[in-house]
Design an enzyme around this catalytic site. Structure first.
Site, PDB file in Angstrom:
ATOM      1  N   SER B 138     -67.330 -30.220 -55.419  1.00 28.25           N
ATOM      2  CA  SER B 138     -68.002 -29.275 -54.814  1.00 28.25           C
ATOM      3  C   SER B 138     -68.012 -27.864 -55.774  1.00 28.25           C
ATOM      4  O   SER B 138     -66.937 -27.852 -56.585  1.00 28.25           O
ATOM      5  CB  SER B 138     -67.179 -28.724 -53.730  1.00 28.25           C
ATOM      6  N   TYR B 151     -59.554 -25.431 -49.393  1.00 28.04           N
ATOM      7  CA  TYR B 151     -60.539 -26.347 -49.826  1.00 28.04           C
ATOM      8  C   TYR B 151     -60.944 -26.570 -51.147  1.00 28.04           C
ATOM      9  O   TYR B 151     -60.922 -27.356 -51.951  1.00 28.04           O
ATOM     10  CB  TYR B 151     -61.916 -26.243 -48.769  1.00 28.04           C
TER      11      TYR B 151
END
Ligand SMILES: Cc1cc2nc3c(=O)[nH]c(=O)nc-3n(C[C@H](O)[C@H](O)[C@H](O)COP(=O)(O)OP(=O)(O)OC[C@H]3O[C@@H](n4cnc5c(N)ncnc54)[C@H](O)[C@@H]3O)c2cc1C
Lengths: 441, 246
Positions: B138, B151
């Site tokens: 990501s 995250y």
């Protein structure tokens, strides 16, 4: 709450938008005042729940496909663009496609959409064998011509008001290529245009683009596009048997000021369009199915051309007898206004299949108008002409017709309402459109 | 006839997983879908078969159950040509700040599990001398942000793992791709405020993964705009960055 609107961006209203992930969740999502939404390509308020809007495009799985018969079972959120891209190269296409490929199977059934072949092959619903329907009462039923046939024929063209279509079984047509042999005819006025459409009755596909800025002797001048599926033998050496459909490249990045559309720009555009088309008239040539069926899809978000206040589409159908006079009158009034549609579309329709399906044998005319000035009054007057001629307006395009216009145009309404009541006695399924036109007040 | 190529998608039931499986099946690959709930993968398998007439196998795989990894890999009927890990868990940053169990699950789902399973596959592919590994990481791993650093840090670890693996595996004929999707309209991001021009739909990511594999790309930002955005964000001095509401 979320602000929701249709493709015409009028009206914009509050409705809770929900995106269920399972069929059980679809059921749970239905509260009083819910309606399904496909890909939001209906122009007006059909796909907006009175309270809650249940988005279905997440359901995009194909369940099964039989490459011998072309029969396919799929979830209602599959887009026709996806079907074409996936099965086109395997030699199968939907029997019926509307003027944009970005519609869902559920939306195509609910509006019983017509394509350029309605005059000879009928509407989308004709190729649907059965549906899995989640009714407003909370039952999930399979409906077909034999089983629960009332629910079946009410759902085809029923604008989502019989419940939520979860799955459908339909037939695809076999094609040799993804190309269309097109013949362009130029017609100098309305008589010639209608004559050319009549003469094109035996063509699989036919449609006319009218220059609605043309007046007087030129009134109704148009380009008629006839088409047939091209066979392999008709393709030039080395050409791909199935062309690729690029996703829209150009996009309209912001709302154009409504000024851009004025008498002069519309006239200039139409003049150019007519002349360029007329030059191609006569012979026949082979074009990819994408520009043939979906000319507007090349520009993403083209609805923004009409400015922030949105626009209205007015699509009527007039029975064959007497159509010439009424269409002439409508086009004359539109041309006199001057600020109308870029282009108008005229085509012939045959008999519809669903109880509330829009098509009836005759001519359908579609016009676009930016939302401004006295447009509502103007369209009310046009509606009077339509009703007097025994015609009706297309619900998938409507955002403003009156109850009287609607009721006059759809004589099977009583029967539809009775079926709707039996499937949904508590009246859970309600859209902004149904509140405006159907529901008891 | 040459035998068909095969791809395994770990995290097959996610929106991106479905899209990737479709892209590869369309390109002629046979597909293995692996996920926690095999029954839930059934409709996706039927979808792939109906659309593309390919062979689809289903396998149970739980990214948190690292003890099962060796058995899982050894239990596959054949070693695939392409292995894609799309597994991940966004979690809730606010909860992760005080709930250690939640923070642990986020870290393990995005770093430990994906790294271990891809590492294991890499050993097998290296032993064979061919294959491609794809890790979906990501842009959130490019720099820790106040709003999602639990995250983001796990994704950062995963990105670093992939870049190290790439350097080593390339000498053994195995290619490693890192995919950084940016904002994607999926179940995971539902209800979040996404920036329109920087947001793509899952099928775009699926297509990007396929072309990254075919073109042997190393690190791909699915939307080119993200490369620029993250370049700017990465180079902002910490003193400036910490003041940004981001
Ligand atoms: C550029 C353009 C060209 C067009 N050309 C044509 C044309 O040539 N011919 C034609 O007939 N139409 C045409 N249309 C209209 C379009 O085909 C219809 O409005 C179609 O219904 C849109 O499908 P959708 O999936 O976007 O549905 P939506 O617009 O989201 O919904 C339309 C209706 O279908 C219902 N619905 C949607 N999904 C479901 C479901 N799963 N279950 C039950 N009900 C559901 C909704 O409640 C609503 O009443 C055109 C539209 C555009 C924008």
């Amino acid at each position: 709450m979320t602000l929701v609107s249709g493709w015409g961006r009028f009206p914009v209203v509050d409705s809770e938008l929900l995106r269920p992930r399972s069929f059980e969740a679809v059921g749970e999502a239905v509260v009083t005042g819910s309606v399904a939404r496909g890909n939001g390509r209906a122009y007006g308020d059909a796909a907006i729940g009175a309270v809650r809007t249940v988005a279905m495009t997440g359901f995009d799985r194909v369940r099964s496909f039989d490459p011998v018969t072309g029969r396919i079972r799929l979830e209602a959120g599959v887009l026709l663009s996806d079907l074409i891209d996936t099965f086109g190269p395997r030699g199968f296409l939907p029997f019926v496609v509307p003027g944009t490929r970005f519609v869902s199977v559920g939306g195509a059934i609910a509006a019983d959409v017509h394509g350029k072949n309605h005059h000879c092959e009928g509407g989308f619903g004709r190729y649907v064998d059965s549906i899995l329907l989640r009714t407003g009462q909370g039952e999930t039923i399979e409906a077909s011509r034999e089983e629960n046939s009332d629910a079946f024929f009410a759902t085809i063209g029923g604008m989502g008001l019989t419940g939520i279509i979860l799955e459908a079984t339909m037939r695809l047509r076999t094609v040799e290529t993804g190309w269309i042999r097109e013949r362009v005819i130029s017609a100098s006025d309305l008589d010639a245009a209608m004559g050319a459409l009549d003469a094109g009755d035996s063509s699989t596909y036919s449609v006319a683009w009218i220059d609605c800025a043309a007046r007087g002797r030129d009134l109704g001048r148009s380009l008629i596009y006839l088409g047939e599926h091209a066979g392999r033998g008709e393709l030039a050496e080395g050409i791909d048997v199935f062309p690729s459909g690029k996703n829209p490249g150009l996009a309209v990045p912001f709302d154009l000021p409504a000024m851009t559309l004025n008498r002069t720009s519309v006239r200039a555009f139409n003049e150019l369009y007519y002349r360029m088309g007329a030059r191609r008239a006569g012979g026949s040539h082979v074009v990819s199915l994408y520009p043939y069926f979906f000319p507007l899809d090349a520009i993403a978000d083209w609805n923004r051309i009409y400015g922030r206040r949105g626009f209205l589409q007015h699509q009527c159908v007039i029975p064959q007898a007497g159509a010439r006079a009424v269409l002439g009158e409508i086009l004359g009034r539109v041309a006199a206004r001057g600020d109308a549609s870029f282009l108008a579309v005229l085509k012939k329709l045959g008999q519809g299949d669903g109880i509330l399906s829009f098509p009836l044998p005759g001519y359908t005319l579609a016009l676009d108008f930016p939302v401004k000035g006295d447009i509502m009054n103007f369209l009310d007057e046009i509606d009077h002409l339509v009703v007097a001629a025994g015609g009706r307006l297309y619900l998938a395009k409507d955002a403003r017709q009156s109850r009287a216009t609607f009721e006059a145009g759809y004589p099977a309404l009583q029967r539809f309402n009775a079926i709707r009541r039996s499937l949904d006695p508590a009246g859970n399924i309600r859209s902004k459109l149904s509140q405006r036109l159907f529901d008891e007040v | 006839m040459t035998s068909r190529k095969t791809v395994i998608v770990l995290g097959g039931s996610s929106d991106i997983g479905r899209a990737a499986a479709r892209a590869f099946a369309k390109a002629g690959y046979d597909v293995a879908l692996a996920g926690r709930d095999v029954a839930a993968l059934e409709p996706d398998a039927a979808d792939l078969r109906a659309r593309y007439d390919v062979v689809v196998g289903l396998y149970k795989f739980d990214v948190l159950d690292t003890a099962s990894f060796e058995g899982f890999v050894n239990g596959l009927p054949a070693l695939p040509d392409v292995v894609i890990s799309i597994v991940g868990l966004l979690g809730v940053q606010e909860n992760a700040e005080s709930d250690l169990a939640h923070a642990t699950t986020i870290m393990r789902s995005n770093y430990e599990g994906p790294s271990l399973i891809l590492g294991l596959f890499a050993e097998k592919l290296l032993a064979r001398g061919t294959g491609t590994i794809v890790g979906v990481s990501s842009v959130a791993g490019d720099r820790g942000r106040a709003s999602n650093y639990v995250y983001g840090s796990a994704k950062a670890g995963f990105s670093a793992f992939l870049s190290g693996l790439r350097a080593r595996a390339s000498r053994g004929g195995v290619h490693v791709v890192t995919v950084k999707p940016g904002f994607v309209r999926t179940r995971m991001t539902e209800g979040m405020k996404l920036i329109g021009p920087l947001t793509v739909d899952a099928p775009v990511v699926g297509g990007a993964i396929l072309s990254a594999v075919e073109n042997k790309s190393d690190v791909v930002y699915v939307s080119g705009k993200w490369r620029l955005v993250m370049l700017i964000i990465k180079t902002l001095p910490e003193a400036v960055f910490k003041k940004l509401k981001f």
